[in-house]
Structures are given as C-alpha cells and as structure tokens.
Design an enzyme around this catalytic site. Structure first.
Site, PDB file in Angstrom:
ATOM      1  N   ASP A 274     -11.520  10.802  16.423  1.00 17.32           N
ATOM      2  CA  ASP A 274     -10.518  10.484  15.404  1.00 17.32           C
ATOM      3  C   ASP A 274     -11.007   9.267  14.619  1.00 17.32           C
ATOM      4  O   ASP A 274     -11.370   8.250  15.209  1.00 17.32           O
ATOM      5  CB  ASP A 274      -9.184  10.175  16.098  1.00 17.32           C
TER       6      ASP A 274
ATOM      7  N   ASP B  58      -8.977  14.028   9.711  1.00 18.70           N
ATOM      8  CA  ASP B  58      -9.885  13.010  10.285  1.00 18.70           C
ATOM      9  C   ASP B  58     -10.068  13.153  11.786  1.00 18.70           C
ATOM     10  O   ASP B  58     -10.460  12.207  12.459  1.00 18.70           O
ATOM     11  CB  ASP B  58      -9.373  11.606   9.950  1.00 18.70           C
ATOM     12  N   GLU B  59      -9.813  14.337  12.320  1.00 17.77           N
ATOM     13  CA  GLU B  59      -9.744  14.433  13.782  1.00 17.77           C
ATOM     14  C   GLU B  59     -10.165  15.818  14.248  1.00 17.77           C
ATOM     15  O   GLU B  59      -9.825  16.818  13.625  1.00 17.77           O
ATOM     16  CB  GLU B  59      -8.276  14.153  14.095  1.00 17.77           C
TER      17      GLU B  59
HETATM   18  N1  DCP Z   1      -1.558  10.162   7.275  1.00 15.15           N
HETATM   19  C1  DCP Z   1      -0.519  10.263   6.351  1.00 15.15           C
HETATM   20  N2  DCP Z   1       0.779  10.160   6.774  1.00 15.15           N
HETATM   21  C2  DCP Z   1       1.052   9.945   8.080  1.00 15.15           C
HETATM   22  C3  DCP Z   1       0.018   9.861   9.031  1.00 15.15           C
HETATM   23  C4  DCP Z   1      -1.302   9.958   8.574  1.00 15.15           C
HETATM   24  O1  DCP Z   1      -0.779  10.449   5.158  1.00 15.15           O
HETATM   25  N3  DCP Z   1       2.332   9.822   8.474  1.00 15.15           N
HETATM   26  C5  DCP Z   1      -2.951  10.246   6.781  1.00 15.15           C
HETATM   27  C6  DCP Z   1      -3.515   8.855   6.574  1.00 15.15           C
HETATM   28  C7  DCP Z   1      -4.457   8.647   7.706  1.00 15.15           C
HETATM   29  C8  DCP Z   1      -4.909  10.056   8.030  1.00 15.15           C
HETATM   30  O2  DCP Z   1      -3.801  10.896   7.711  1.00 15.15           O
HETATM   31  O3  DCP Z   1      -5.543   7.790   7.349  1.00 15.15           O
HETATM   32  C9  DCP Z   1      -5.296  10.237   9.479  1.00 15.15           C
HETATM   33  O4  DCP Z   1      -4.188  10.006  10.324  1.00 15.15           O
HETATM   34  P1  DCP Z   1      -4.307   9.227  11.680  1.00 15.15           P
HETATM   35  O5  DCP Z   1      -3.047   9.447  12.425  1.00 15.15           O
HETATM   36  O6  DCP Z   1      -5.594   9.568  12.372  1.00 15.15           O
HETATM   37  O7  DCP Z   1      -4.317   7.683  11.273  1.00 15.15           O
HETATM   38  P2  DCP Z   1      -5.506   6.760  10.818  1.00 15.15           P
HETATM   39  O8  DCP Z   1      -6.823   7.458  10.837  1.00 15.15           O
HETATM   40  O9  DCP Z   1      -5.173   6.147   9.504  1.00 15.15           O
HETATM   41  O10 DCP Z   1      -5.489   5.591  11.882  1.00 15.15           O
HETATM   42  P3  DCP Z   1      -5.938   5.646  13.434  1.00 15.15           P
HETATM   43  O11 DCP Z   1      -7.038   4.646  13.552  1.00 15.15           O
HETATM   44  O12 DCP Z   1      -4.722   5.259  14.184  1.00 15.15           O
HETATM   45  O13 DCP Z   1      -6.376   7.048  13.706  1.00 15.15           O
HETATM   46 MG    MG Z   2      -7.383   8.569  12.493  1.00 16.51          MG
END
Ligand code: DCP
Ligand code: MG
Length: 405
Positions: free
Chosen positions: A9, A104-105
């Site tokens: 992720d 992203d995962e």
């Molecule tokens: N995303 C979004 N709305 C949300 C959750 C996520 O638009 N409620 C988008 C923004 C994030 C991407 O999806 O960058 C990936 O989600 P993640 O849950 O993997 O969160 P992040 O990658 O940003 O942070 P982490 O380091 O916790 O994975």
């Molecule tokens: Mg993420």
C-alpha cells in the site's frame, strides 16, 4: 509449497505524488481535497498533517481548524492514475499473480517466485526500493501466509516500512488477540457495536467466546468468519481478474447550479476523467450513465449503450451529453456524475463492427485520447483542453486545444 502473500500500500498516495512533483511541499503538512472554504472533504493528507489529527474523509473545514498551516491542494486524478499505472507495472515484474485492491494497493502472491527472487523479505525490500528509485514514492509492505494477515502486517509497517508476520502459529494467535474487534476484516461500525455491546472488545474475546453465543449474535456464517480470522485463518485466493463493474466520477457543487452551460462544462470534465481511468485500467465499456441530484436531493440516473465497445473520451462525451440534453432541469443541480459500465478487458475487445471505417474512427479516437493522457501526465491536468462546441465552457487561457477531426 508454503503460500506467501504481500500486501503493498502506497504511503499517503495522492499527497506523496504532490510532494514529489512540487519540492516546496516536501516536509510540510499537505492536504489533498476540497479547499477549506468549500463544502467537501479531505481525500488524503501527508503524514506531517496526520500529526494534527487530519484524516481522509474529514470535512476540509475541520481539517483546516486542526491544521491551519497546511497547504491545501486540489486532487489531480490523472497524475495519480498515471503514478498508479507505473506502480502496478513494477508489481508485475515480481509476480504474475497481482490482485489490485484500489488505486494504490494490491496483494501479490510470491509463493512461486521465491526460488528466483529470494526470501519474501528480500522481494518486499526490492519492490519498495524500486518504487522509491524509479517513481520517487514510498510504499509499505506486509508479508504473511494469507491476505488477511498480510493486510494487517502492512498497516503495522506504515509508513515506509516492511513488517513480516511471525511464522509461529501460537505467536500469531497471541498477536491477533491484542487487536480490537473492529480490525477484523468485514467488521464495520454496526457489527463492531453489536460485538462490543456483548462484551467482545478484543480479538482475544472472540477467540475465547462460546461459538453458539457468537452465532446467536451475528449469524452462523459471520460467526464462522470471525472465528477463522481471530485465529489467523483466511483461505481466500489472490484474484487476478478484477470484476470492477463500473467506473464513475461525480462532483457535488459548492453552490447548486441552474445554468446548462456550467453543468455541461463539468460533465465534460467528468467524462474525460472517467475515460482516462477506463484506459489506464485497460478496459473498454459498453454502457454510459449519467446521474443528476437536484437541490431537494432527489436523484435520477439515465443510461444507454454505446454503439460499440469504447474507451475514448469522445464517445463518452457524446453519449453523456446526449443523455444530459434529454433532461429538463426541473430544479437546481446539487450533484452531477458520469459513469461507464459493462466493462471488458481491452485485449479481449471484440470489434465486431460492420464497417472498416467505423473501426478506423474508433481507433483514431482512442489514439487521440491516449495522446491526451500522456500530455496531461507529463505537463499537468490543465495543459490540454479538448475543443468544445459548448458556449461558456471554461478553457484555460494558454491551453492547447484538440479535436478528433
Ligand atoms: N482516498 C480518497 N478518499 C478516501 C480515502 C482515500 O480519495 N476516503 C484516496 C486518497 C489516497 C488514496 O485514495 O491517497 C489511497 O488511499 P489509502 O487509504 O491507501 O490512503 P493513503 O495512501 O493516502 O495513506 P496511507 O499511507 O494510510 O495508505
Ligand atoms: Mg495508501
């Protein structure tokens, strides 16, 4: 052969892309999402902003209160999609068995490639350093014997780390026992409350709980699922074929909109975003859909098939606009959305069109759409705007214009 699953992720994905592309944002709290003075929420934020309690899905105004010094950035989906494609291309170098979970995962089954590429930890390190070196982004990796444990492991690894679940079963069970029930896969807000009201707060409580009591509480199937997870058992295979049934994008206006030209301009932008995602995920679509929500929250959707399978922006625009033009604006519009469905993998696309010139036109449209994707990925979202026959559509002053003709 022992199964080994990686869950990868990306860290603070959208915010990390922004910090990579704009060095002045590095080391600073960055919030990607709606501006603080607008209705809307945080998509994500950099870890520097998380210290202040900012989180995904939090209203932007609240995020601002928590962290007024943060830099707010509007999302630029095309750049994130492009980065995502590159990340997945790196995954594919390590194993043919990759299951995408979101932008992203992914889960990656590396059981079969260990002899070739080394221990699971070596593979995880290599993936992380390749992503860092080639893309300037950081990823966290969890390593375990199944999907459920791998996902928990990657959460523990965050940010920018790697965590391998212990091999010993008794140790895994002890480790799981300390978690909250809400951390079990499939336990949402409602089921967590039900479990907690019955005195089941920790996973250890589930491990010890009377099975019949648990089944009485939440049904036999869910009870079995919980008991299995609480002992680290998860038999799900990695699914390389994703059954994503539709791709859509919608936007809620800051203020309700009544003018058709403004709505059309937004509709066209949404069409291009949907088209870009469709192409980056390697699909074609057969069905187009639009959604309108009036100021009183009543919502309508309208849909129609494309004349053939498509993946270009022009076809999506044409049909979405046609569907939109059939609608009377019975009230100001609060939300507008576009989607495509009935997706197929592009390489399986059957262009059973009757005439060669139709095929040629579709190919041309697709080529231009892809060229636009590449230009936007390289120069930014607003570097190129497609020609439009709609009066009042916003066109950035110095943007290139392009038509399919
Ligand atoms: N995303 C979004 N709305 C949300 C959750 C996520 O638009 N409620 C988008 C923004 C994030 C991407 O999806 O960058 C990936 O989600 P993640 O849950 O993997 O969160 P992040 O990658 O940003 O942070 P982490 O380091 O916790 O994975
Ligand atoms: Mg993420």
């Amino acid at each position: 052969m022992k199964k080994v699953v990686l869950h990868i992720d990306m860290d603070a994905f959208y915010a990390a892309v922004e910090q990579r592309d704009n060095p002045s944002l590095r080391g600073r709290p960055v919030i990607v999402g709606a501006p603080p003075d607008r209705r809307g929420v945080v998509a994500t934020c950099s870890y520097e902003a998380r210290i202040f309690g900012v989180r995904s899905a939090m209203p932007s105004c609240e995020a601002f209160q928590r962290c007024p010094q943060a830099v707010f950035v509007s999302p630029d989906m095309r750049r994130y999609q492009y980065a995502s494609e590159k990340v997945f291309e790196i995954f594919s170098r390590y194993s043919p068995t990759v299951e995408p979970l979101s932008i992203d995962e992914a889960f990656i089954d590396v059981s079969g490639v260990r002899r070739l590429l080394g221990s699971p930890r070596d593979i995880a390190c290599s993936i992380r350093s390749t992503i860092r070196d080639e893309l300037g982004l950081s990823a966290s990796v969890g390593i375990a014997g199944n999907k459920f444990l791998a996902k928990l492991a990657s959460e523990k690894a965050k940010p920018d780390g790697c965590f391998e679940m212990p091999d010993d079963r008794a140790e895994i069970i002890r480790w799981l026992g300390r978690l909250e029930v809400g951390e079990l896969w499939g336990v949402g807000r409602v089921s967590r409350k039900t479990l907690e009201n019955a005195g089941l707060h920790k996973v250890a409580d589930i491990q010890r709980c009377d099975r019949r009591k648990l089944a009485g509480l939440c049904g036999q199937r869910f009870a079995d699922h919980l008991v299995n997870l609480s002992f680290g058992i998860d038999a799900r295979e990695i699914e390389t074929v994703v059954a994503e049934k539709s791709i859509s994008k919608e936007t809620t206006f800051n203020r309700d909109v009544s003018d058709r030209a403004g709505l059309l301009a937004m509709l066209l932008n949404l069409c291009d975003e949907v088209g870009s995602r469709l192409r980056s995920q390697g699909y074609t679509a057969q069905l187009c859909r639009i959604k309108l929500r009036w100021s009183d929250f009543k919502t309508i959707t309208r849909q129609q098939h494309f004349p053939s399978e498509i993946c270009d922006d022009f076809s999506i625009r044409e049909l979405a606009v046609e569907l939109f033009n059939r609608e009377k604006l019975v009230a100001p519009v609060r939300l507008i959305g576009v989607g495509v469905a009935e997706l197929n993998n592009r390489h399986e696309q059957q262009q059973l069109l009757l005439f060669d010139d139709q095929k040629e036109e579709i190919r041309k449209r697709e080529r231009i759409s892809r060229a636009v994707d590449n230009i936007r990925a390289a120069l930014g979202d607003r570097a190129i705007a497609r020609g439009s026959c709609f009066a009042g559509q916003e066109q950035p002053g110095n943007a290139l214009r392009m038509d399919s003709q």
